[in-house]
Motif scaffolding. Structure first.
Motif, PDB file in Angstrom:
ATOM      1  N   PRO A   1      -8.799  12.515   0.285  1.00 32.49           N
ATOM      2  CA  PRO A   1      -9.078  11.089  -0.163  1.00 32.49           C
ATOM      3  C   PRO A   1      -9.652  11.110  -1.698  1.00 32.49           C
ATOM      4  O   PRO A   1     -10.372  12.276  -1.931  1.00 32.49           O
ATOM      5  CB  PRO A   1     -10.044  10.671   0.855  1.00 32.49           C
ATOM      6  CG  PRO A   1     -10.664  11.713   1.222  1.00 32.49           C
ATOM      7  CD  PRO A   1      -9.448  12.860   1.394  1.00 32.49           C
ATOM      8  N   THR A   2      -9.459  10.305  -2.701  1.00 34.67           N
ATOM      9  CA  THR A   2     -10.226   9.996  -3.746  1.00 34.67           C
ATOM     10  C   THR A   2     -11.420   9.084  -3.438  1.00 34.67           C
ATOM     11  O   THR A   2     -11.324   8.847  -2.276  1.00 34.67           O
ATOM     12  CB  THR A   2      -9.242   9.703  -4.905  1.00 34.67           C
ATOM     13  OG1 THR A   2     -10.027   9.601  -6.052  1.00 34.67           O
ATOM     14  CG2 THR A   2      -8.711   8.035  -4.474  1.00 34.67           C
ATOM     15  N   ALA A   3     -12.040   8.733  -4.414  1.00 36.82           N
ATOM     16  CA  ALA A   3     -13.135   7.783  -4.447  1.00 36.82           C
ATOM     17  C   ALA A   3     -12.983   6.572  -3.498  1.00 36.82           C
ATOM     18  O   ALA A   3     -11.704   5.866  -3.964  1.00 36.82           O
ATOM     19  CB  ALA A   3     -13.826   7.643  -5.741  1.00 36.82           C
TER      20      ALA A   3
ATOM     21  N   ALA B   1      -6.854   2.693   2.327  1.00 32.38           N
ATOM     22  CA  ALA B   1      -6.557   3.299   3.831  1.00 32.38           C
ATOM     23  C   ALA B   1      -5.400   3.802   4.097  1.00 32.38           C
ATOM     24  O   ALA B   1      -4.566   2.908   4.145  1.00 32.38           O
ATOM     25  CB  ALA B   1      -7.357   2.489   5.014  1.00 32.38           C
ATOM     26  N   ARG B   2      -5.165   5.012   3.998  1.00 31.53           N
ATOM     27  CA  ARG B   2      -3.653   5.426   4.500  1.00 31.53           C
ATOM     28  C   ARG B   2      -3.862   6.581   5.346  1.00 31.53           C
ATOM     29  O   ARG B   2      -4.494   7.031   5.745  1.00 31.53           O
ATOM     30  CB  ARG B   2      -3.078   5.925   2.777  1.00 31.53           C
ATOM     31  CG  ARG B   2      -3.983   7.081   2.180  1.00 31.53           C
ATOM     32  CD  ARG B   2      -3.326   7.354   0.732  1.00 31.53           C
ATOM     33  NE  ARG B   2      -4.202   8.365   0.169  1.00 31.53           N
ATOM     34  CZ  ARG B   2      -4.059   9.611   0.042  1.00 31.53           C
ATOM     35  NH1 ARG B   2      -3.021  10.051   1.021  1.00 31.53           N
ATOM     36  NH2 ARG B   2      -4.750  10.340  -0.550  1.00 31.53           N
ATOM     37  N   THR B   3      -2.361   6.770   5.813  1.00 33.39           N
ATOM     38  CA  THR B   3      -2.235   7.601   6.917  1.00 33.39           C
ATOM     39  C   THR B   3      -1.241   8.676   6.297  1.00 33.39           C
ATOM     40  O   THR B   3      -0.199   8.454   5.529  1.00 33.39           O
ATOM     41  CB  THR B   3      -1.545   7.219   8.064  1.00 33.39           C
ATOM     42  OG1 THR B   3      -2.370   6.138   8.493  1.00 33.39           O
ATOM     43  CG2 THR B   3      -1.017   8.026   8.993  1.00 33.39           C
ATOM     44  N   VAL B   4      -1.506   9.882   6.708  1.00 34.33           N
ATOM     45  CA  VAL B   4      -0.395  10.996   6.020  1.00 34.33           C
ATOM     46  C   VAL B   4      -0.028  11.799   7.397  1.00 34.33           C
ATOM     47  O   VAL B   4      -0.506  12.270   8.170  1.00 34.33           O
ATOM     48  CB  VAL B   4      -1.373  12.154   5.303  1.00 34.33           C
ATOM     49  CG1 VAL B   4      -0.529  13.286   5.063  1.00 34.33           C
ATOM     50  CG2 VAL B   4      -1.993  11.554   4.287  1.00 34.33           C
ATOM     51  N   ALA B   5       1.419  11.766   7.246  1.00 38.20           N
ATOM     52  CA  ALA B   5       2.184  12.258   8.282  1.00 38.20           C
ATOM     53  C   ALA B   5       3.184  13.009   7.918  1.00 38.20           C
ATOM     54  O   ALA B   5       4.323  12.632   7.564  1.00 38.20           O
ATOM     55  CB  ALA B   5       2.492  11.403   9.321  1.00 38.20           C
TER      56      ALA B   5
ATOM     57  N   VAL C   1      -8.601   8.352   4.537  1.00 48.85           N
ATOM     58  CA  VAL C   1      -7.417   9.101   4.782  1.00 48.85           C
ATOM     59  C   VAL C   1      -7.360   9.923   6.275  1.00 48.85           C
ATOM     60  O   VAL C   1      -8.219  10.482   6.585  1.00 48.85           O
ATOM     61  CB  VAL C   1      -6.892  10.159   3.868  1.00 48.85           C
ATOM     62  CG1 VAL C   1      -5.744  10.915   4.088  1.00 48.85           C
ATOM     63  CG2 VAL C   1      -7.152   9.507   2.352  1.00 48.85           C
ATOM     64  N   SER C   2      -6.343   9.345   6.935  1.00 43.91           N
ATOM     65  CA  SER C   2      -6.025   9.840   8.251  1.00 43.91           C
ATOM     66  C   SER C   2      -4.788  10.676   8.452  1.00 43.91           C
ATOM     67  O   SER C   2      -3.980  10.255   7.830  1.00 43.91           O
ATOM     68  CB  SER C   2      -6.022   8.529   9.499  1.00 43.91           C
ATOM     69  OG  SER C   2      -7.111   7.848   9.740  1.00 43.91           O
ATOM     70  N   PHE C   3      -5.120  11.852   9.077  1.00 42.60           N
ATOM     71  CA  PHE C   3      -3.928  12.685   9.105  1.00 42.60           C
ATOM     72  C   PHE C   3      -3.311  12.569  10.670  1.00 42.60           C
ATOM     73  O   PHE C   3      -4.035  12.922  11.390  1.00 42.60           O
ATOM     74  CB  PHE C   3      -4.217  14.207   8.794  1.00 42.60           C
ATOM     75  CG  PHE C   3      -4.561  14.490   7.347  1.00 42.60           C
ATOM     76  CD1 PHE C   3      -3.567  14.941   6.703  1.00 42.60           C
ATOM     77  CD2 PHE C   3      -5.469  14.258   6.903  1.00 42.60           C
ATOM     78  CE1 PHE C   3      -3.512  15.235   5.321  1.00 42.60           C
ATOM     79  CE2 PHE C   3      -5.731  14.613   5.284  1.00 42.60           C
ATOM     80  CZ  PHE C   3      -4.683  14.966   4.643  1.00 42.60           C
TER      81      PHE C   3
ATOM     82  N   ALA D   1      -9.897  11.920   8.294  1.00 47.86           N
ATOM     83  CA  ALA D   1      -9.845  11.949   9.746  1.00 47.86           C
ATOM     84  C   ALA D   1      -8.625  12.689  10.122  1.00 47.86           C
ATOM     85  O   ALA D   1      -7.483  12.183   9.817  1.00 47.86           O
ATOM     86  CB  ALA D   1     -10.376  10.790  10.584  1.00 47.86           C
ATOM     87  N   LEU D   2      -8.813  13.762  11.065  1.00 50.46           N
ATOM     88  CA  LEU D   2      -7.647  14.492  11.360  1.00 50.46           C
ATOM     89  C   LEU D   2      -7.283  14.199  12.792  1.00 50.46           C
ATOM     90  O   LEU D   2      -8.288  14.068  13.636  1.00 50.46           O
ATOM     91  CB  LEU D   2      -7.909  16.106  11.418  1.00 50.46           C
ATOM     92  CG  LEU D   2      -8.577  16.605  10.078  1.00 50.46           C
ATOM     93  CD1 LEU D   2      -8.377  18.184  10.182  1.00 50.46           C
ATOM     94  CD2 LEU D   2      -7.759  16.355   8.896  1.00 50.46           C
TER      95      LEU D   2
END
Length: 292
Positions: free
Chosen positions: A130-132, A104-108, A136-138, A78-79
Motif C-alpha cells: 500500500p501507498t499512503a 481499499a483494494r484486493t490483490v489476487a 491492501v488485502s492479499f 492484510a494477508l
C-alpha cells in the motif's frame, strides 16, 4: 458433466474413506462433521440475524478506520492464507464491502510470468504494497512458497528453505516502513473442506472455483498440514505474527478477522463497545489454535 476423477481413497479422522466428488449426494460422514471437523468448538453456525447485525456495526467502524487512514496517510496490508476453500475470498469481501475502493483494494495474483520467475521472489509482491492511505488485502500472498508450491512440487526444497529464512526479514522491513501488517491463517477441518469442495463442484454459480489443483490437494491433507505447521513455526514473529482463525463457520470467522483489524488500529472515533471482545475459542496468535 463429470470431472473425470476417480473416487478418492482418503484417511479422515483416522478412518479410511471413499470420496467421490462427482456424486451429487454428500456422504453422511461428511455431512455429520462438516461444522465440528478438527475439533471446532461450536456445533451450530452463528445465527444469520446476529451475524448480519454485528457485521454491519463492524463495517461502520471500518469506514471510520479508512477515513482515519486517508487523513493520516497510514498504510495497512492484510494477508489471507489457508487451505483451499478456507473462506479467504468471502472474508475479504466482508472486510472491503463498504470501504472506498479507490483506497481499499484486493490483490489476487495469477501464476508468475516468465519475467517474474526470473525476479527476486518477493519482487512482484512489493509492487502491490500500500501507498499512503491505502488498505491492501492479499488473497494468497508470498506464502504460496510455504504451502501450495512445496506440496505440489512447484518449487525446490532449497527455494522453500530459503523462503522460510527470508520471510521474517522481509516482513521486518515492511514493519520498519510503519506499514500495519496482518497475517491471517483461516483454518478449517478436513470434512469442512470436503463439503465446500463438493458444494463448488455441484453449484452452477460456483463450479468455476473448483479446479484440478483442488482434486490433487484432497489426498494431500497431511502434507499441507506439515507445511502449515512449519510455516507458522518459522515465520511467526513480533514484526509479522500469525493470527489463526478457526473458520469452519464462515460467519464467525469473518467477524473475528474484522474485529482483530479494528482492535489493532488506533483510529479516531473507535468505539470499543461496538467492536466487542474477541472470541478466544476461534482466534489466537501462533500455533495454539491450529486444528489437526
Amino acid at each position: 458433466m463429470t470431472t473425470g476423477a476417480e473416487p478418492l481413497k482418503i484417511k479422515v479422522g483416522g478412518k479410511k474413506r471413499l470420496f467421490d466428488i462427482d456424486d451429487p449426494k454428500l456422504p453422511d460422514w461428511v455431512e455429520e462433521h462438516k461444522l465440528t471437523a478438527g475439533g471446532y468448538p461450536y456445533d451450530k453456525k452463528l445465527k444469520k440475524d446476529d451475524y448480519e447485525a454485528t457485521l454491519e456495526a463492524l463495517q461502520i467502524e471500518l469506514v471510520k478506520a479508512q477515513a482515519w487512514m486517508q487523513e493520516t496517510g497510514q498504510r495497512v496490508t492484510a494477508l489471507f492464507e489457508g487451505r483451499d476453500a478456507a473462506g479467504k475470498g468471502g472474508t475479504i469481501f466482508a472486510l472491503h464491502q463498504y470501504m472506498n475502493p479507490r483506497t481499499a483494494r484486493t490483490v489476487a495474483l495469477t501464476k508468475p510470468t516468465e519475467t517474474e520467475r526470473g525476479q527476486w521472489y518477493f519482487q512482484r509482491y512489493v509492487a502491490h504494497l500500500p501507498t499512503a492511505g491505502e488498505f491492501v488485502s492479499f488473497d494468497r500472498s508470498w506464502y504460496n512458497r510455504a504451502g501450495v508450491e512445496p506440496v505440489m512440487g512447484f518449487c525446490t526444497p532449497e527455494q522453500h528453505r530459503q523462503f522460510l529464512e527470508e520471510a521474517p526479514r522481509f516482513e521486518q522491513m515492511i514493519r520498519d516502513e510503519d506499514i500495519h501488517l496482518f497475517k491471517f491463517w483461516l483454518d478449517i477441518g478436513q470434512e469442512t473442506q470436503l463439503e465446500r469442495f463438493h458444494d463448488r463442484r455441484h453449484s452452477l454459480l460456483k463450479n468455476w472455483k473448483f479446479s484440478p489443483i483442488d482434486i490433487a490437494g484432497i489426498d494431500r491433507w497431511d502434507d499441507y498440514t506439515k507445511a502449515r505447521d512449519l510455516m507458522i513455526e518459522t515465520t511467526h514473529s513480533k514484526a509479522g505474527p500469525w493470527t489463526v482463525v478457526r473458520a469452519n463457520d464462515k460467519r464467525r470467522a469473518r467477524l473475528a478477522v474484522i474485529r482483530r483489524v479494528l482492535l489493532s488500529l488506533p483510529y479516531d472515533g473507535r468505539d470499543l463497545a461496538v467492536i466487542g471482545e474477541e472470541d478466544g475459542k476461534i482466534i489466537g496468535e501462533g500455533s495454539s489454535l491450529l486444528m489437526a
